[in-house]
Design an enzyme around this catalytic site. Structure first.
Site: not given
Ligand code: PGA
Length: 253
Positions: A8, A10, A91, A93, A168, A174, A213
């Site tokens: 992803n 983003k 997601h 976000e 997640e 992140g 992560s």
């Molecule tokens: P990350 O994000 O691997 O940077 O923690 C995962 C995600 O939001 O899909």
């Protein structure tokens, strides 16, 4: 069944960077099923640059409606036409930044399925919810609200399953932090039980990805856990060498 390793990007990536990224992926042997979800304008150029390499492409969101007067929204049908086979929905976000409720996620999933896309439906608890012992309850409520009944009754396994779930934990995205292996295994078992209840036979085979992560150093231990069917990778998917190191850590059955 090969695991699904999904990237992803983003709101990262540029047209100028596509050729080098694609060359990095093309150099790889196929360890797992690979999927990249770049920003939508990069789907078609990345597909062309991959030049037939076995990497699927996906989007990061789609609109509830299939077309019409919805300025700035993305049609699932157009995403499919650009070469997407999958779309990430719900997601955290988007749930946080755009107020997407589980009911909206379910509507989007219906639209995606109607357009021929496979929805990757994201669920996960906040840190406060985990600390108060509510993580499994929250995730079950998200599953109950977000999964459309269209997913039931289809039992194609693997990357082309009719739907994919991504667990997640919001606090792991992140941040470099991950839940313990015991907590991941317990949550994935809980999600599997909920999927079976909600979707019957289809829920028994639908891949459940872990996200938050995931990096080369922790991928092998996370991907080996029971009911972990792959990973949804954010930051570490931006470098092809890290993404491939994660894919190469997937168990090969
Ligand atoms: P990350 O994000 O691997 O940077 O923690 C995962 C995600 O939001 O899909």
């Amino acid at each position: 069944m090969p695991q699904l390793i999904a990237g992803n990007w983003k709101m990262n990536g540029t047209l100028a960077g596509i050729a080098a990224y694609a060359a990095g992926l093309r150099a790889a042997a196929a360890y797992a099923d690979l999927l990249i979800c770049p920003p939508a304008p990069l789907i078609a150029p990345l597909r062309a640059a991959l030049d037939g390499a076995p990497v699927a492409l996906g989007a990061q969101d789609c609109a509830v409606q299939r077309s019409g007067a919805h300025t700035g929204d993305l049609s699932a049908d157009l995403l499919a036409e650009l070469g997407a086979t999958h779309v990430i929905l719900g997601h955290s976000e988007r749930r946080a930044d755009h107020g997407e409720s589980s009911a909206i996620v379910r509507e989007k999933a219906r639209t995606a399925i109607a357009a021929g896309l496979i929805p990757i439906i994201c669920v996960g608890e906040t840190e406060a919810e985990r600390d108060s012992g509510e993580a499994e309850t929250v995730v079950r409520a998200q599953l109950a609200g977000s999964l459309p009944e269209e997913l039931a009754g289809q039992t194609v396994p693997g990357v082309f399953a009719p739907g994919v779930i991504a667990y997640e934990p919001v606090w792991a995205i992140g941040t470099g932090r991950t839940p313990t292996e015991e907590d991941v295994a317990a949550m994935h078992a809980s999600i599997r039980a909920a999927l079976r209840r909600q979707l019957g036979a289809a829920g028994a085979t639908m891949p459940i990805l872990y996200g938050g992560s995931v990096k080369p150093s922790n991928a092998a231990s996370l991907l080996a856990l029971p009911e972990v069917g792959g990973a949804l990778v954010g930051g570490a998917s931006l470098k092809p060498e890290d993404f491939l190191a994660i894919a190469s850590a997937a168990p090969r059955d």
